[in-house]
Design a protein around this motif. Structure first.
Motif, PDB file in Angstrom:
ATOM      1  N   HIS A 167       0.846  -1.192   0.000  1.00 14.23           N
ATOM      2  CA  HIS A 167       0.000   0.000   0.000  1.00 14.23           C
ATOM      3  C   HIS A 167       0.887   1.250   0.000  1.00 14.23           C
ATOM      4  N   GLY A 168       0.613   2.154  -0.889  1.00 10.40           N
ATOM      5  CA  GLY A 168       1.398   3.371  -0.999  1.00 10.40           C
ATOM      6  C   GLY A 168       2.550   3.265  -1.975  1.00 10.40           C
ATOM      7  N   LYS A 169       2.927   2.057  -2.346  1.00  7.79           N
ATOM      8  CA  LYS A 169       4.024   1.841  -3.288  1.00  7.79           C
ATOM      9  C   LYS A 169       3.520   1.439  -4.671  1.00  7.79           C
ATOM     10  N   ALA A 170       2.381   0.785  -4.730  1.00  6.18           N
ATOM     11  CA  ALA A 170       1.843   0.310  -6.002  1.00  6.18           C
ATOM     12  C   ALA A 170       1.150   1.463  -6.734  1.00  6.18           C
ATOM     13  N   PRO A 171       1.222   1.490  -8.053  1.00 11.02           N
ATOM     14  CA  PRO A 171       0.584   2.579  -8.801  1.00 11.02           C
ATOM     15  C   PRO A 171      -0.941   2.499  -8.816  1.00 11.02           C
ATOM     16  N   ILE A 172      -1.491   1.325  -8.536  1.00 13.06           N
ATOM     17  CA  ILE A 172      -2.942   1.154  -8.503  1.00 13.06           C
ATOM     18  C   ILE A 172      -3.323   0.618  -7.125  1.00 13.06           C
ATOM     19  N   HIS A 173      -4.296   1.287  -6.503  1.00  9.60           N
ATOM     20  CA  HIS A 173      -4.772   0.855  -5.189  1.00  9.60           C
ATOM     21  C   HIS A 173      -6.280   0.647  -5.274  1.00  9.60           C
ATOM     22  N   ILE A 174      -6.728  -0.516  -4.850  1.00  7.83           N
ATOM     23  CA  ILE A 174      -8.158  -0.817  -4.812  1.00  7.83           C
ATOM     24  C   ILE A 174      -8.566  -0.872  -3.351  1.00  7.83           C
ATOM     25  N   GLU A 175      -9.583  -0.086  -3.017  1.00 10.32           N
ATOM     26  CA  GLU A 175     -10.046  -0.032  -1.631  1.00 10.32           C
ATOM     27  C   GLU A 175     -11.508  -0.458  -1.563  1.00 10.32           C
ATOM     28  N   PHE A 176     -11.779  -1.445  -0.722  1.00 18.95           N
ATOM     29  CA  PHE A 176     -13.142  -1.877  -0.456  1.00 18.95           C
ATOM     30  C   PHE A 176     -13.615  -1.101   0.771  1.00 18.95           C
ATOM     31  N   GLN A 177     -14.682  -0.328   0.607  1.00 17.00           N
ATOM     32  CA  GLN A 177     -15.168   0.501   1.713  1.00 17.00           C
ATOM     33  C   GLN A 177     -16.594   0.122   2.077  1.00 17.00           C
ATOM     34  N   SER A 178     -16.786  -0.220   3.344  1.00 15.01           N
ATOM     35  CA  SER A 178     -18.126  -0.531   3.823  1.00 15.01           C
ATOM     36  C   SER A 178     -18.806   0.772   4.254  1.00 15.01           C
ATOM     37  N   PHE A 179     -20.121   0.785   4.181  1.00 16.96           N
ATOM     38  CA  PHE A 179     -20.872   1.951   4.654  1.00 16.96           C
ATOM     39  C   PHE A 179     -22.249   1.487   5.093  1.00 16.96           C
ATOM     40  N   GLY A 180     -22.886   2.308   5.903  1.00 22.89           N
ATOM     41  CA  GLY A 180     -24.242   2.023   6.356  1.00 22.89           C
ATOM     42  C   GLY A 180     -25.230   2.947   5.684  1.00 22.89           C
ATOM     43  N   TYR A 181     -26.323   2.377   5.198  1.00 26.77           N
ATOM     44  CA  TYR A 181     -27.342   3.191   4.538  1.00 26.77           C
ATOM     45  C   TYR A 181     -28.002   4.178   5.507  1.00 26.77           C
ATOM     46  N   VAL A 182     -27.997   3.879   6.808  1.00 28.30           N
ATOM     47  CA  VAL A 182     -28.564   4.821   7.774  1.00 28.30           C
ATOM     48  C   VAL A 182     -27.713   6.083   7.875  1.00 28.30           C
ATOM     49  N   HIS A 183     -26.440   6.008   7.497  1.00 25.28           N
ATOM     50  CA  HIS A 183     -25.537   7.158   7.525  1.00 25.28           C
ATOM     51  C   HIS A 183     -25.469   7.866   6.174  1.00 25.28           C
ATOM     52  N   GLY A 184     -26.122   7.317   5.171  1.00 20.38           N
ATOM     53  CA  GLY A 184     -26.099   7.904   3.838  1.00 20.38           C
ATOM     54  C   GLY A 184     -25.267   7.068   2.884  1.00 20.38           C
ATOM     55  N   ALA A 185     -25.715   6.996   1.643  1.00 20.17           N
ATOM     56  CA  ALA A 185     -25.029   6.192   0.628  1.00 20.17           C
ATOM     57  C   ALA A 185     -24.100   7.083  -0.198  1.00 20.17           C
ATOM     58  N   PRO A 186     -22.988   6.545  -0.679  1.00 13.97           N
ATOM     59  CA  PRO A 186     -22.122   7.334  -1.547  1.00 13.97           C
ATOM     60  C   PRO A 186     -22.778   7.592  -2.901  1.00 13.97           C
ATOM     61  N   SER A 187     -22.337   8.607  -3.552  1.00 13.21           N
ATOM     62  CA  SER A 187     -22.886   8.967  -4.859  1.00 13.21           C
ATOM     63  C   SER A 187     -22.544   7.884  -5.877  1.00 13.21           C
ATOM     64  N   SER A 188     -23.504   7.577  -6.737  1.00 13.39           N
ATOM     65  CA  SER A 188     -23.247   6.577  -7.780  1.00 13.39           C
ATOM     66  C   SER A 188     -23.512   7.155  -9.161  1.00 13.39           C
ATOM     67  N   LYS A 189     -23.473   8.484  -9.269  1.00 13.41           N
ATOM     68  CA  LYS A 189     -23.725   9.091 -10.575  1.00 13.41           C
ATOM     69  C   LYS A 189     -22.467   9.044 -11.431  1.00 13.41           C
ATOM     70  N   GLY A 190     -22.646   8.713 -12.685  1.00 16.00           N
ATOM     71  CA  GLY A 190     -21.512   8.670 -13.600  1.00 16.00           C
ATOM     72  C   GLY A 190     -20.654   7.440 -13.399  1.00 16.00           C
ATOM     73  N   TRP A 191     -19.736   7.260 -14.306  1.00 18.37           N
ATOM     74  CA  TRP A 191     -18.818   6.127 -14.235  1.00 18.37           C
ATOM     75  C   TRP A 191     -17.400   6.650 -14.390  1.00 18.37           C
ATOM     76  N   SER A 192     -16.501   6.102 -13.626  1.00 22.41           N
ATOM     77  CA  SER A 192     -15.077   6.431 -13.781  1.00 22.41           C
ATOM     78  C   SER A 192     -14.275   5.241 -13.289  1.00 22.41           C
ATOM     79  N   HIS A 193     -12.988   5.245 -13.604  1.00 20.69           N
ATOM     80  CA  HIS A 193     -12.140   4.165 -13.108  1.00 20.69           C
ATOM     81  C   HIS A 193     -11.987   4.248 -11.592  1.00 20.69           C
ATOM     82  N   ALA A 194     -12.152   5.451 -11.029  1.00 18.77           N
ATOM     83  CA  ALA A 194     -12.021   5.609  -9.584  1.00 18.77           C
ATOM     84  C   ALA A 194     -13.177   4.953  -8.835  1.00 18.77           C
ATOM     85  N   GLN A 195     -14.361   4.932  -9.420  1.00 19.04           N
ATOM     86  CA  GLN A 195     -15.509   4.242  -8.839  1.00 19.04           C
ATOM     87  C   GLN A 195     -16.226   3.496  -9.959  1.00 19.04           C
ATOM     88  N   PRO A 196     -15.679   2.329 -10.338  1.00 22.05           N
ATOM     89  CA  PRO A 196     -16.195   1.642 -11.525  1.00 22.05           C
ATOM     90  C   PRO A 196     -17.510   0.918 -11.330  1.00 22.05           C
TER      91      PRO A 196
END
Length: 193
Positions: free
Chosen positions: A46-75
């Motif tokens: 982590h921090g050395k590789a040029p590509i980092h994939i992060e799995f992030q958990s979240f709770g719907y009671v706290h709000g969902a992340p935006s899912s508008k549009g497509w990008s490599h950052a949030q595929p």
């Protein structure tokens, strides 16, 4: 400390035929290096590789992340585990999070729904990674990819799916069959809720 002439005296005279010297290897000896895996390991730090994939958990009671549009950052759109994984955890397990073995056991006791969720998510992430590599991401164009996984509180079902998916993707990068991945990739998890 010895002088150069003393060192040369200890080593002896220069051998003009040293390049012609051949080491004989018995023919019955197998000198090939064998590896356990077919491909080159592409799991980076982590921090050395040029590509980092992060799995992030979240709770719907706290709000969902935006899912508008497509990008490599949030595929991928956020994966909703609320309906896929049943039952929810028992009340006595609510104070523990998804890293607890008791919570994992409770979620998997009926029908391996966590495994179903992981086997659904991991190939999609692998495809997104291959697509990003095809589009030129790597050392010249670093990428931080985030995969969101949600459940009601974001502490049990989604956390278990994130951890298991990260584990499966790390295994995929270690084996790297057919050398599909040609850049180092680091995998991480994040659980803010």
């Amino acid at each position: 400390d010895k002088s150069l002439s003393e060192l040369m005296g200890e080593l002896g005279e220069r051998d003009p035929d040293f390049q012609n010297f051949k080491v004989s290897i018995p023919e019955e000896e197998d000198t090939t290096i064998r590896t356990k895996k077919e491909g080159v390991c592409r799991l980076g730090k982590h921090g050395k590789a040029p590509i980092h994939i992060e799995f992030q958990s979240f709770g719907y009671v706290h709000g969902a992340p935006s899912s508008k549009g497509w990008s490599h950052a949030q595929p991928l759109p956020p994966l909703d585990c609320r309906e896929i994984i049943r039952p929810v955890v028992e009340p006595y397990l609510l104070k523990q999070d998804g890293k607890s073995s008791a919570v994992k056991k409770a979620l998997n006791k009926n029908n391996n729904s966590v495994d179903v969720c992981v086997t659904k998510l991991t190939p999609q992430v692998e495809d997104a990674l291959l697509e990003a590599l095809k589009d030129g991401h790597g050392h010249a164009m670093p990428l931080r990819m985030t995969i969101f996984v949600g459940s009601e509180l974001g502490r049990h079902r989604s956390l278990v799916v994130c951890e298991d998916s990260a584990k499966k993707l790390r295994s995929f990068l270690r084996t790297n069959l057919a050398n599909k991945i040609d850049q180092d990739v680091s995998i991480g998890t994040r659980h803010p809720d």
